[in-house]
Write an enzyme that holds these catalytic residues in place. Structure first.
Site, short mmCIF file in Angstrom:
data_model
loop_
_atom_site.label_atom_id
_atom_site.label_comp_id
_atom_site.label_asym_id
_atom_site.label_seq_id
_atom_site.Cartn_x
_atom_site.Cartn_y
_atom_site.Cartn_z
N HIS A 191 -29.03 23.34 -6.26
CA HIS A 191 -28.36 24.17 -7.08
C HIS A 191 -26.70 23.71 -7.68
CE1 HIS A 191 -26.75 27.10 -3.78
NE2 HIS A 191 -25.76 26.55 -4.39
N ARG A 298 -41.06 23.68 -15.63
CA ARG A 298 -41.74 23.90 -14.37
C ARG A 298 -41.84 25.32 -13.83
NH1 ARG A 298 -37.09 19.80 -13.39
NH2 ARG A 298 -37.83 17.96 -12.76
N GLU A 435 -48.86 11.28 -11.15
CA GLU A 435 -48.02 11.03 -10.03
C GLU A 435 -48.80 10.47 -8.53
OE1 GLU A 435 -46.13 14.75 -9.98
OE2 GLU A 435 -47.90 15.78 -10.23
N ASN A 458 -41.13 10.73 -9.87
CA ASN A 458 -40.59 11.14 -8.45
C ASN A 458 -41.44 10.98 -7.41
OD1 ASN A 458 -38.56 11.78 -10.33
ND2 ASN A 458 -38.21 13.90 -9.77
N CYS A 506 -41.72 12.21 -17.32
CA CYS A 506 -40.84 13.16 -16.97
C CYS A 506 -40.00 13.09 -15.50
CB CYS A 506 -41.66 14.45 -16.94
SG CYS A 506 -42.82 14.61 -15.96
#
Length: 575
Positions: A191, A298, A435, A458, A506
């Site tokens: 965060h 998300r 992915e 990722n 993305c």
């Protein structure tokens, strides 16, 4: 002069005086409570929890109107954690059953929670351990009758150095116009990092021991792009960085002029630039950056930090809020991407932690395994599709059988809604995230059943190279330009072209300006990224000639030396 290195999470350069936040808790006392005082100890713990709640509510009420939406979101997450039985009830059981004092009971429970989070595969969710620790520390300070929110005074323009920063600190940072911050802990998706990008100030995380090497009042330079902290720089270094600040400010002004410009290459090819968001409040940043829509919403953030999963109505309201905020623009909603080890209800009994959660019951596998989670979400997304250009995206597909099961569930849900006379878009586009290497290799088999692909780099890179990118021991192997990764990306794009369906990306690679030209050359026409990087990518797109980049990408794909690939891509990115 001393230079420390960490992970740069927000570009820019800051020069200023240090303000070091010292937050170390004293040693937690551990002692046995006599039976006759057990309920009194329980009450003491409950008072500390309530005091923590009041403090967070007070801070929330004083959030400045110009603070980023993330400040409120993170505080709300901490308030929800205070309601979680794993934090508010489990320590009480330890007080009653083991006769632990309140501090000891809370410490023991926080250690259990830390172990659970450390075993999580998803890097974002693993980082949530930091939030749990911050909530626990706040309760501990109230038990120990310590508090730190009221007395810390940070002067305008200072650079904050800390082990970590809490969401409550975010309000303080914005209010005091902090110039930059550096933390010893955290990662690129913590965060703290998200906040830095929202505030638009330079920041470095994971600068180990920074708070021990820096003294308050010392002059610092924070280089957010290179992840470098310079302590007590000499005059020549300061002058050099002041020149860099002027260059950065000039480039930022130039980029801001592109907000309303279209992303079109010099040879007139249109490129879609979309934003990734986590919360409805993030839409504002996407709109300010001039995003063409949302390429990744998300949804798992709705499910976290709460005792029960959100019901259909709550999800429907969250989705429609985003859709109505971006009239006429596409909103791609990803279905739940959690794993069996990442409980949405504060920890369900009887669920074993798998040895390797990365290869276990995750994402679409979990949704198909537990349709009580999946069906309400499908209904909510389909209902929301009546209000705008909604696309639904399925994460972590690895085999056709999974896709067919999802398609059957979607058709069942549509039939139910039709029978109930509830409006939805019967032709809602359905996409799959690529992915898993198996999905990329067999992308042509998926393409005939889907309306679009989105490459999640990722996870694709992690799975392809068998590494965990947040593990310090192996993350040096994380390489988006590894030939195998580039081949899987190319295979997916080509499969999309042959099936005449759009292919997006993305993952973080999509928002990294170093790779924009190569991805354009490979045929990618839809990029989805954090709003903070969108304008820089747009500038590269507008200066690009697709015909030339296609030839460049073709040459790159022929290379056999990874070092040469890196050198050529770096050289091209400077053009």
């Amino acid at each position: 002069m001393l230079a420390l290195h960490g992970t740069g999470v927000s570009d820019g350069v800051a020069i200023g005086k240090a303000f070091v936040l010292q937050r170390e808790l004293p040693e937690i006392p551990e002692y046995v409570i006599p039976r006759e005082y057990i309920e009194e100890e329980v009450a003491r713990f409950q008072r500390a929890v309530e005091a923590s709640r009041r403090q967070l509510m007070t801070i929330r009420e004083h959030i400045p109107s110009n603070a980023p939406p993330e400040a409120t979101s993170f505080l709300d997450a901490h308030l929800l954690m205070l309601d979680d039985k794993m934090i508010s009830q489990a320590p009480i059981e330890a007080i009653r059953n083991q006769q632990y004092n309140a501090e000891w009971a809370l410490k023991a429970q926080s250690e259990i929670l830390s172990t659970i989070f450390e075993q999580m595969d998803d890097h974002y969710l693993r980082n949530k351990k930091t939030d749990v620790n911050q909530v626990v520390n706040r309760i501990q300070r109230n038990l120990l009758q310590q508090n730190y929110d009221e007395h810390e005074k940070i002067a305008e323009g200072e650079i904050v150095v800390a082990d970590d920063l809490t969401p409550a600190d975010t309000v303080m940072l914005k209010h005091n116009r902090v110039r930059a911050f550096v933390t010893s802990l955290g990662g690129p998706i913590s965060h703290t990092a998200i906040l830095a990008r929202s505030l638009g100030i330079p920041a470095i995380v994971a600068a180990h021991s920074a708070s021990r090497y820096v003294s308050s009042g010392e002059e610092l330079i924070v280089d957010g792009k290179r992840g470098m902290l310079i302590i007590a720089p000499d005059r020549s270094i300061v002058d050099e960085y002041r020149r860099r600040q002027k260059d950065i400010a000039r480039k930022k002004r130039e980029l801001n002029r592109l907000r309303t410009s279209r992303a079109i290459t010099r040879d007139r090819h249109r490129v879609a630039l979309l934003a990734n968001i986590e919360l409805p409040a993030d839409v504002r940043a996407a709109a300010q950056a001039g995003a063409d829509g949302i390429g990744l919403y998300r949804t798992e953030f709705l499910f976290m930090n709460r005792p029960e999963p959100p019901n259909e109505e709550e999800q429907f309201r969250a989705y429609t809020k985003v859709i109505k905020s971006l009239p006429g623009k596409p909103v791609t909603i990803r279905t739940l991407d959690l794993g069996a080890d990442k409980q949405v209800d504060g920890g369900r009994a009887g669920t074993a932690i798998t040895v390797n959660p990365a290869l276990g019951l995750r994402a679409v596998r979990l949704c198909l395994h537990d349709t009580s989670l999946f069906r309400p979400q499908l209904r909510a997304i389909l209902r929301a599709s009546a209000f705008g250009k909604v696309r639904m995206m399925i994460p972590m597909l690895s085999g056709q059988e999974e896709l067919f099961q999802v398609l059957d569930l979607i058709e069942e849900t549509k039939s139910d809604l039709k029978r109930e006379r509830i409006k939805f878009n019967p032709k809602i586009p359905l996409g799959g995230m690529i992915e898993v290497p198996a999905a990329a290799i067999s992308a042509d088999l998926f393409a005939s059943h889907l309306d679009f692909f989105s490459i999640g780099t990722n996870d694709l890179i992690q799975y392809t190279l068998a590494i965990d990118r947040v593990d310090d021991a192996v993350n040096y192997l994380y390489d988006p330009l590894h030939p195998s990764v580039l081949r899987l990306i190319s295979i997916t794009i080509q499969a999309g072209k042959q099936a005449r369906i759009p292919v997006a990306m993305c993952g973080e690679m999509a928002g990294d300006p170093r790779y924009t030209q190569l991805l354009l050359g490979l045929g990618l026409s839809e990029f989805s990224m954090h709003p903070a990087t969108l304008l820089e990518v747009k500038k590269i797109v507008r200066g690009a000639h697709l015909g030339q980049l296609t030839r460049f990408a073709r040459d790159i794909m022929k290379l056999r030396d990874t070092r040469e690939i890196h050198a050529r891509v770096e050289k091209q990115s400077r053009h």
